[in-house]
Write a protein that holds these residues in place. Structure first.
Motif, PDB file in Angstrom:
ATOM      1  N   VAL A  91       0.847  -1.208   0.000  1.00  0.00           N
ATOM      2  CA  VAL A  91       0.000   0.000   0.000  1.00  0.00           C
ATOM      3  C   VAL A  91       0.874   1.246   0.000  1.00  0.00           C
ATOM      4  CG1 VAL A  91      -1.648   1.344   1.364  1.00  0.00           C
ATOM      5  CG2 VAL A  91      -1.985  -1.107   1.076  1.00  0.00           C
ATOM      6  N   ARG A  92       1.934   1.200   0.824  1.00  0.00           N
ATOM      7  CA  ARG A  92       2.833   2.345   0.905  1.00  0.00           C
ATOM      8  C   ARG A  92       3.498   2.614  -0.450  1.00  0.00           C
ATOM      9  NH1 ARG A  92       8.233   2.452   3.864  1.00  0.00           N
ATOM     10  NH2 ARG A  92       8.843   4.600   3.520  1.00  0.00           N
ATOM     11  N   ALA A  93       3.930   1.534  -1.106  1.00  0.00           N
ATOM     12  CA  ALA A  93       4.571   1.691  -2.421  1.00  0.00           C
ATOM     13  C   ALA A  93       3.604   2.322  -3.427  1.00  0.00           C
ATOM     14  CB  ALA A  93       5.059   0.340  -2.935  1.00  0.00           C
ATOM     15  N   PHE A  94       2.365   1.867  -3.421  1.00  0.00           N
ATOM     16  CA  PHE A  94       1.383   2.439  -4.360  1.00  0.00           C
ATOM     17  C   PHE A  94       1.082   3.888  -4.000  1.00  0.00           C
ATOM     18  CE2 PHE A  94       0.267  -2.080  -5.355  1.00  0.00           C
ATOM     19  CZ  PHE A  94       0.558  -2.004  -6.708  1.00  0.00           C
ATOM     20  N   ASP A  95       1.004   4.165  -2.689  1.00  0.00           N
ATOM     21  CA  ASP A  95       0.768   5.551  -2.262  1.00  0.00           C
ATOM     22  C   ASP A  95       1.898   6.469  -2.716  1.00  0.00           C
ATOM     23  OD1 ASP A  95      -1.660   5.127  -1.146  1.00  0.00           O
ATOM     24  OD2 ASP A  95      -0.948   4.972   0.918  1.00  0.00           O
ATOM     25  N   LEU A  96       3.099   5.926  -2.741  1.00  0.00           N
ATOM     26  CA  LEU A  96       4.259   6.734  -3.141  1.00  0.00           C
ATOM     27  C   LEU A  96       4.391   6.838  -4.664  1.00  0.00           C
ATOM     28  CD1 LEU A  96       6.982   5.555  -0.584  1.00  0.00           C
ATOM     29  CD2 LEU A  96       5.809   7.755  -0.628  1.00  0.00           C
ATOM     30  N   GLY A  97       3.529   6.099  -5.388  1.00  0.00           N
ATOM     31  CA  GLY A  97       3.526   6.278  -6.843  1.00  0.00           C
ATOM     32  C   GLY A  97       4.071   5.116  -7.650  1.00  0.00           C
ATOM     33  N   ALA A  98       4.206   3.940  -7.024  1.00  0.00           N
ATOM     34  CA  ALA A  98       4.617   2.763  -7.810  1.00  0.00           C
ATOM     35  C   ALA A  98       3.491   2.394  -8.782  1.00  0.00           C
ATOM     36  CB  ALA A  98       4.913   1.590  -6.891  1.00  0.00           C
ATOM     37  N   ASN A  99       3.854   1.920  -9.980  1.00  0.00           N
ATOM     38  CA  ASN A  99       2.840   1.509 -10.951  1.00  0.00           C
ATOM     39  C   ASN A  99       2.408   0.069 -10.743  1.00  0.00           C
ATOM     40  OD1 ASN A  99       4.566   3.700 -12.129  1.00  0.00           O
ATOM     41  ND2 ASN A  99       2.926   3.668 -13.631  1.00  0.00           N
ATOM     42  N   ASP A 100       3.323  -0.751 -10.208  1.00  0.00           N
ATOM     43  CA  ASP A 100       2.971  -2.140  -9.934  1.00  0.00           C
ATOM     44  C   ASP A 100       3.934  -2.678  -8.874  1.00  0.00           C
ATOM     45  OD1 ASP A 100       1.656  -4.548  -9.985  1.00  0.00           O
ATOM     46  OD2 ASP A 100       1.909  -4.885 -12.141  1.00  0.00           O
ATOM     47  N   TYR A 101       3.586  -3.844  -8.308  1.00  0.00           N
ATOM     48  CA  TYR A 101       4.368  -4.419  -7.223  1.00  0.00           C
ATOM     49  C   TYR A 101       4.407  -5.931  -7.428  1.00  0.00           C
ATOM     50  CZ  TYR A 101       6.005  -4.739  -2.318  1.00  0.00           C
ATOM     51  OH  TYR A 101       6.743  -4.925  -1.174  1.00  0.00           O
ATOM     52  N   VAL A 102       5.588  -6.452  -7.697  1.00  0.00           N
ATOM     53  CA  VAL A 102       5.738  -7.888  -7.941  1.00  0.00           C
ATOM     54  C   VAL A 102       6.518  -8.486  -6.774  1.00  0.00           C
ATOM     55  CG1 VAL A 102       6.703  -9.648  -9.485  1.00  0.00           C
ATOM     56  CG2 VAL A 102       5.763  -7.535 -10.447  1.00  0.00           C
ATOM     57  N   THR A 103       5.999  -9.555  -6.180  1.00  0.00           N
ATOM     58  CA  THR A 103       6.701 -10.162  -5.054  1.00  0.00           C
ATOM     59  C   THR A 103       7.520 -11.366  -5.521  1.00  0.00           C
ATOM     60  OG1 THR A 103       4.709 -11.417  -4.540  1.00  0.00           O
ATOM     61  CG2 THR A 103       5.073  -9.431  -3.257  1.00  0.00           C
ATOM     62  N   LYS A 104       8.697 -11.507  -4.900  1.00  0.00           N
ATOM     63  CA  LYS A 104       9.570 -12.647  -5.186  1.00  0.00           C
ATOM     64  C   LYS A 104       9.102 -13.831  -4.343  1.00  0.00           C
ATOM     65  CE  LYS A 104      13.484  -9.444  -5.474  1.00  0.00           C
ATOM     66  NZ  LYS A 104      14.644  -8.920  -4.736  1.00  0.00           N
ATOM     67  N   PRO A 105       9.150 -15.069  -4.854  1.00  0.00           N
ATOM     68  CA  PRO A 105       9.537 -15.414  -6.225  1.00  0.00           C
ATOM     69  C   PRO A 105       8.400 -15.155  -7.206  1.00  0.00           C
ATOM     70  CG  PRO A 105       8.911 -17.387  -5.035  1.00  0.00           C
ATOM     71  CD  PRO A 105       8.797 -16.256  -4.063  1.00  0.00           C
TER      72      PRO A 105
END
Ligand code: CA
Length: 235
Positions: A91-105
Motif C-alpha cells: 500500500v505504501r509503495a502504491f501511495d508513493l507512486g509505484a505503478n505495480d508491485y511484484v513479489t519474489k519469487p
C-alpha cells in the motif's frame, strides 16, 4: 534497434539481477542495471529509461526512499520487485507512486506480462483504435504510428519513446487544446506536482528536434499556462 524500450533494473542480488536481465532481454528490451540507489539516480537522469524495476532492500538506501525521491519530479513508470509481501508495504509503495508491485519469487510469464502492461499504459495511443494504423500528416510532418517513426520532409527525426507518445497523443486530438493534466495523465498514468515541468522539458526537446521556430513549422501550438494543441491545417 533504437526503437527498443529501455529499462533500468535496480537490484543488488546478483542472481536475481542476472535472471531478470535475461528475461527482459529475451523479450526484446534494452536493460541498464545497477545495484545501488545512488547509481540508479544518476542512470535515471542520464539514460531517461522508459521503466524502472526497483528492488526495495538495497545496500545504500531503501528502495521506498528512492521511489519517493524519484516521484517528486519524475513520472517514469516504476515496478517494485520485492521479497516483502506485507500488505502495508504494498500500500505504501502504491501511495508513493509505484505503478505495480511484484513479489519474489515470480514467474517469467507473469513478470513480463506486468512489464508489458505498465509500458502499454504509459505509451498511450500507440495501441489504441485509429492510431494503430496509418499515419498523421500536417505540413511536412509525418507520424507513422505502426513503426513509431517521425519524419520532417524526408528526414527521420529520432524521438525518445516518451517524446513519441506525447506527439502521438496530441495528434490523436489534433485541433484541440490538450491541458497539461490531461496530457500528463495520458502519458504517465497519473498526475503529480512535478509533471508539468517534465512535460515542458519533453516538449522543448520535441520542438527542437522537429525544428519548430516561432512563426514557422508550427505543428504544435503552446497555449501558455493551459496546454498544447497540434495544428490540423496547412498553414
Ligand atoms: Ca535486495
Amino acid at each position: 534497434m533504437n526503437n527498443k524500450y529501455k529499462i533500468l533494473l535496480v537490484e543488488d542480488d546478483e542472481n536475481i539481477r542476472i535472471m531478470v536481465r535475461a528475461m527482459l532481454e529475451s523479450a526484446g528490451y534494452q536493460v541498464i542495471e545497477t545495484q545501488s540507489c545512488d547509481a540508479a539516480i544518476t542512470l535515471a537522469c542520464s539514460h531517461i529509461p522508459d521503466l524502472i524495476i526497483l528492488d526495495l532492500g538495497l545496500p545504500d538506501m531503501d528502495g521506498m526512499t528512492l521511489l519517493e525521491n524519484v516521484r517528486e519530479t519524475d513520472l517514469t513508470p516504476i515496478i517494485i520487485l520485492s521479497a516483502r509481501t506485507d500488505e502495508t508495504e504494498k500500500v505504501r509503495a502504491f501511495d508513493l507512486g509505484a505503478n505495480d508491485y511484484v513479489t519474489k519469487p515470480f514467474s517469467a510469464a507473469e513478470f513480463l506480462a506486468r512489464v508489458r502492461s505498465v509500458l502499454r499504459f504509459s505509451r498511450h495511443g500507440a495501441d489504441a483504435g485509429r492510431l494503430s494504423q496509418g499515419k498523421y500528416q500536417v505540413q511536412d510532418l509525418t507520424i507513422e504510428y505502426d513503426s513509431r517513426r517521425v519524419f520532417v520532409g524526408d528526414t527521420e527525426v529520432k524521438l525518445t519513446q516518451t517524446e513519441f507518445n506525447i506527439l502521438a497523443f496530441l495528434s490523436e486530438y489534433s485541433g484541440k487544446v490538450m491541458t497539461y493534466p490531461a496530457i500528463i495523465k495520458a502519458i504517465w498514468g497519473y498526475s503529480t506536482e512535478g509533471g508539468v515541468k517534465r512535460l515542458q522539458v519533453n516538449m522543448a526537446n520535441i520542438r527542437k528536434k522537429l525544428g519548430i521556430q516561432p512563426g514557422k513549422n508550427n505543428y504544435i501550438v503552446n497555449e501558455l499556462g493551459v496546454g498544447y494543441r497540434m495544428n490540423t491545417d496547412e498553414r
